[in-house]
Design a protein around this motif. Sequence first.
Motif, PDB file in Angstrom:
ATOM      1  N   LEU B  70     -11.661 102.953 -65.042  1.00 26.26           N
ATOM      2  CA  LEU B  70     -11.924 103.160 -66.463  1.00 26.26           C
ATOM      3  C   LEU B  70     -12.665 104.479 -66.663  1.00 26.26           C
ATOM      4  O   LEU B  70     -13.722 104.701 -66.072  1.00 26.26           O
ATOM      5  N   SER B  71     -12.094 105.352 -67.470  1.00 21.23           N
ATOM      6  CA  SER B  71     -12.762 106.620 -67.784  1.00 21.23           C
ATOM      7  C   SER B  71     -13.307 106.555 -69.208  1.00 21.23           C
ATOM      8  O   SER B  71     -12.546 106.337 -70.153  1.00 21.23           O
ATOM      9  N   VAL B  72     -14.636 106.703 -69.348  1.00 18.59           N
ATOM     10  CA  VAL B  72     -15.262 106.615 -70.675  1.00 18.59           C
ATOM     11  C   VAL B  72     -16.227 107.781 -70.866  1.00 18.59           C
ATOM     12  O   VAL B  72     -17.100 108.014 -70.015  1.00 18.59           O
ATOM     13  N   ALA B  73     -16.063 108.521 -71.965  1.00 17.00           N
ATOM     14  CA  ALA B  73     -16.965 109.651 -72.250  1.00 17.00           C
ATOM     15  C   ALA B  73     -18.394 109.152 -72.454  1.00 17.00           C
ATOM     16  O   ALA B  73     -18.607 108.008 -72.854  1.00 17.00           O
ATOM     17  N   GLY B  74     -19.369 110.006 -72.145  1.00 18.52           N
ATOM     18  CA  GLY B  74     -20.767 109.660 -72.379  1.00 18.52           C
ATOM     19  C   GLY B  74     -21.568 109.689 -71.100  1.00 18.52           C
ATOM     20  O   GLY B  74     -21.020 109.901 -70.009  1.00 18.52           O
ATOM     21  N   CYS B  75     -22.889 109.492 -71.230  1.00 15.94           N
ATOM     22  CA  CYS B  75     -23.702 109.473 -70.010  1.00 15.94           C
ATOM     23  C   CYS B  75     -23.797 108.046 -69.489  1.00 15.94           C
ATOM     24  O   CYS B  75     -24.027 107.100 -70.235  1.00 15.94           O
ATOM     25  N   HIS B  76     -23.560 107.933 -68.190  1.00 13.18           N
ATOM     26  CA  HIS B  76     -23.527 106.618 -67.549  1.00 13.18           C
ATOM     27  C   HIS B  76     -24.770 106.414 -66.692  1.00 13.18           C
ATOM     28  O   HIS B  76     -25.286 107.353 -66.109  1.00 13.18           O
ATOM     29  N   ASP B  77     -25.217 105.179 -66.634  1.00 17.14           N
ATOM     30  CA  ASP B  77     -26.266 104.820 -65.684  1.00 17.14           C
ATOM     31  C   ASP B  77     -25.555 104.100 -64.537  1.00 17.14           C
ATOM     32  O   ASP B  77     -25.206 102.922 -64.652  1.00 17.14           O
ATOM     33  N   PHE B  78     -25.329 104.854 -63.449  1.00 16.08           N
ATOM     34  CA  PHE B  78     -24.497 104.306 -62.376  1.00 16.08           C
ATOM     35  C   PHE B  78     -25.199 103.198 -61.599  1.00 16.08           C
ATOM     36  O   PHE B  78     -24.560 102.357 -60.993  1.00 16.08           O
ATOM     37  N   ASP B  79     -26.540 103.201 -61.605  1.00 18.89           N
ATOM     38  CA  ASP B  79     -27.257 102.127 -60.922  1.00 18.89           C
ATOM     39  C   ASP B  79     -27.087 100.814 -61.689  1.00 18.89           C
ATOM     40  O   ASP B  79     -26.759  99.785 -61.110  1.00 18.89           O
ATOM     41  N   LYS B  80     -27.318 100.896 -62.998  1.00 19.51           N
ATOM     42  CA  LYS B  80     -27.208  99.676 -63.812  1.00 19.51           C
ATOM     43  C   LYS B  80     -25.769  99.393 -64.246  1.00 19.51           C
ATOM     44  O   LYS B  80     -25.496  98.380 -64.891  1.00 19.51           O
ATOM     45  N   LYS B  81     -24.865 100.340 -63.953  1.00 22.98           N
ATOM     46  CA  LYS B  81     -23.451 100.225 -64.325  1.00 22.98           C
ATOM     47  C   LYS B  81     -23.229 100.083 -65.842  1.00 22.98           C
ATOM     48  O   LYS B  81     -22.316  99.378 -66.286  1.00 22.98           O
ATOM     49  N   ILE B  82     -24.088 100.763 -66.611  1.00 25.23           N
ATOM     50  CA  ILE B  82     -23.903 100.717 -68.067  1.00 25.23           C
ATOM     51  C   ILE B  82     -23.650 102.123 -68.615  1.00 25.23           C
ATOM     52  O   ILE B  82     -23.920 103.118 -67.944  1.00 25.23           O
ATOM     53  N   ILE B  83     -23.116 102.167 -69.826  1.00 20.10           N
ATOM     54  CA  ILE B  83     -22.987 103.437 -70.533  1.00 20.10           C
ATOM     55  C   ILE B  83     -24.297 103.633 -71.304  1.00 20.10           C
ATOM     56  O   ILE B  83     -24.664 102.810 -72.143  1.00 20.10           O
ATOM     57  N   ALA B  84     -25.025 104.718 -70.966  1.00 21.85           N
ATOM     58  CA  ALA B  84     -26.349 104.912 -71.583  1.00 21.85           C
ATOM     59  C   ALA B  84     -26.232 105.573 -72.948  1.00 21.85           C
ATOM     60  O   ALA B  84     -27.046 105.339 -73.836  1.00 21.85           O
ATOM     61  N   CYS B  85     -25.235 106.412 -73.138  1.00 20.07           N
ATOM     62  CA  CYS B  85     -25.041 107.023 -74.464  1.00 20.07           C
ATOM     63  C   CYS B  85     -23.570 107.373 -74.646  1.00 20.07           C
ATOM     64  O   CYS B  85     -23.016 108.185 -73.935  1.00 20.07           O
ATOM     65  N   SER B  86     -22.938 106.722 -75.606  1.00 20.29           N
ATOM     66  CA  SER B  86     -21.529 106.960 -75.887  1.00 20.29           C
ATOM     67  C   SER B  86     -21.406 107.785 -77.170  1.00 20.29           C
ATOM     68  O   SER B  86     -21.814 107.334 -78.233  1.00 20.29           O
ATOM     69  N   PRO B  87     -20.858 109.006 -77.086  1.00 23.41           N
ATOM     70  CA  PRO B  87     -20.791 109.849 -78.287  1.00 23.41           C
ATOM     71  C   PRO B  87     -19.759 109.342 -79.301  1.00 23.41           C
ATOM     72  O   PRO B  87     -19.943 109.497 -80.507  1.00 23.41           O
ATOM     73  N   ASN B  88     -18.678 108.706 -78.821  1.00 19.78           N
ATOM     74  CA  ASN B  88     -17.594 108.295 -79.722  1.00 19.78           C
ATOM     75  C   ASN B  88     -17.691 106.849 -80.193  1.00 19.78           C
ATOM     76  O   ASN B  88     -17.301 106.532 -81.304  1.00 19.78           O
ATOM     77  N   LEU B  89     -18.178 105.984 -79.308  1.00 20.59           N
ATOM     78  CA  LEU B  89     -18.172 104.547 -79.611  1.00 20.59           C
ATOM     79  C   LEU B  89     -19.577 103.974 -79.410  1.00 20.59           C
ATOM     80  O   LEU B  89     -19.893 103.425 -78.350  1.00 20.59           O
TER      81      LEU B  89
END
Lengths: 282, 282
Positions: B70-89
């Motif tokens: 899955l490719s998702v724009a934004g900054c990811h927190d790879f340790d917690k496996k979450i999207i930390a800031c999504s510019p589009n959604l």
Amino acid sequence: MKNKTYKIGIDIGGTNMKAVLFDGEKVIKSYKLGTPKDSLDHLLIMLGALIEPLLEKAKKDKMKVSKVGLSVAGCHDFDKKIIACSPNLPFLNGINLGEKLEEKINLPVIMDNDANCFLLAEAKFGAVKKYKNSYGLIVSTGIGGAWFFDEKIYRKGGEPGAMLIDFTDLIILEKAYQKLNQNNSAILATEAYRGDVLAQKAYKEIGSLLGVSLANIVNLIAPEIIVIGGGATNSSDLFFPQIKKSMSEYISNPNSKKTKIVKSKLGEDAGSIGAALLINDK
Amino acid sequence: MKNKTYKIGIDIGGTNMKAVLFDGEKVIKSYKLGTPKDSLDHLLIMLGALIEPLLEKAKKDKMKVSKVGLSVAGCHDFDKKIIACSPNLPFLNGINLGEKLEEKINLPVIMDNDANCFLLAEAKFGAVKKYKNSYGLIVSTGIGGAWFFDEKIYRKGGEPGAMLIDFTDLIILEKAYQKLNQNNSAILATEAYRGDVLAQKAYKEIGSLLGVSLANIVNLIAPEIIVIGGGATNSSDLFFPQIKKSMSEYISNPNSKKTKIVKSKLGEDAGSIGAALLINDK
């Protein structure tokens, strides 16, 4: 871990050259001389004089000196093993100083730039030794940088001082810094500590400048911790609070906002100790 | 190398979502749908619908689908496996989208940001596949970046769009870029190609802006080559010459002045192919 041989580390600065005799965990003896600024030949002679007392001490201790490490400011071409641009000693440009010194002292020589040596020492024995991913910024006459991760120094790039921080007026970090400190941090710091409002303001701006530059670095490579070295660390309390404020403001990823920033633990010994450590590192 | 299973790669963009069925060396089938912008539930339903025709094709081919990338724009927190800031959604902020999708489709899901996926595809099959150390810049609505070296993507940092490029007026790269292209590259490009002098001037300034920003990146990490992707590559001839000029001017180490710059080879497929490759990469 104590080694079976001694190493010598030399830090060639713009004003002084310092050499240490190192046993792998501590400095056995150190020696300092002024840096000759006139010619390569003179520099080589003085480097020989600089390490002589250390070689004698090693002989007295019945220990072999296995290698000599050399820390030299400027951009290095690690493939060709030459100094590509030396800010303090222009006669070094294009020179394989390691090879020249090897011929003179008959010992293997390994060379790296000052920021890499500084950070290597801090990462092995100093302020960032518990961290796997650290960035080192030397703030002195100029500004140099180094990055340690995956157990080693990343040896490409490393020129944060060249960072363009004003697109409109085309100003790079190092020049902006030199303008703010009027090329003399010592005088500016004295004035600021005496309560001079303009000097304090200049330091706040220096903190802000370094803070946004470090935020740019964190946004690109996200080290866990940043260690600041060089002459400016003596007056770090004048600009560290502002560095932290600006960093936190301009770091975009929320997780990186907690990036730590500390000052050098090894102080003016970091360069020569790091040079002695080069031997194990490369 | 052809794999014994198929993988699915999904690129969730601000406007469209694209999915590919990938056999390890080529795309077997692809499918595209509009991106739902209202809620996570709706997004998950549409992701299910997006991969359905690919799962059917796999079934028809008697091939197992082993994983979904899955490719998702934004900054990811790879340790917690979450999207930390999504510019589009914005509804994705703080969400472990991979886990949510796994629950829905009953297949292992791995997630990364769009720039990392783009560069991974270009490094394995595209414009920079012969290089060991490459940087990828996505120039689209916003600006994203990724770095490939030591056979893998460096997964910290990667926020070049946040680079402060004007210390006086406190402007970051992405905002400066968006101001210059007036948030619509397509219109600006059409005007420039028609000969509009102001539009051509804006493109020259965009080239200059990207050039100094890339020089800052080269001064820090010195990749061998830079690949530009995203919507802006369609009009790359309008600003590539200026990028090259500015880069060469602001790269400080003489050896890095020859850093190559090329445009994406895989175009709009790079994101989904890169997402399919994530499976092997992590």
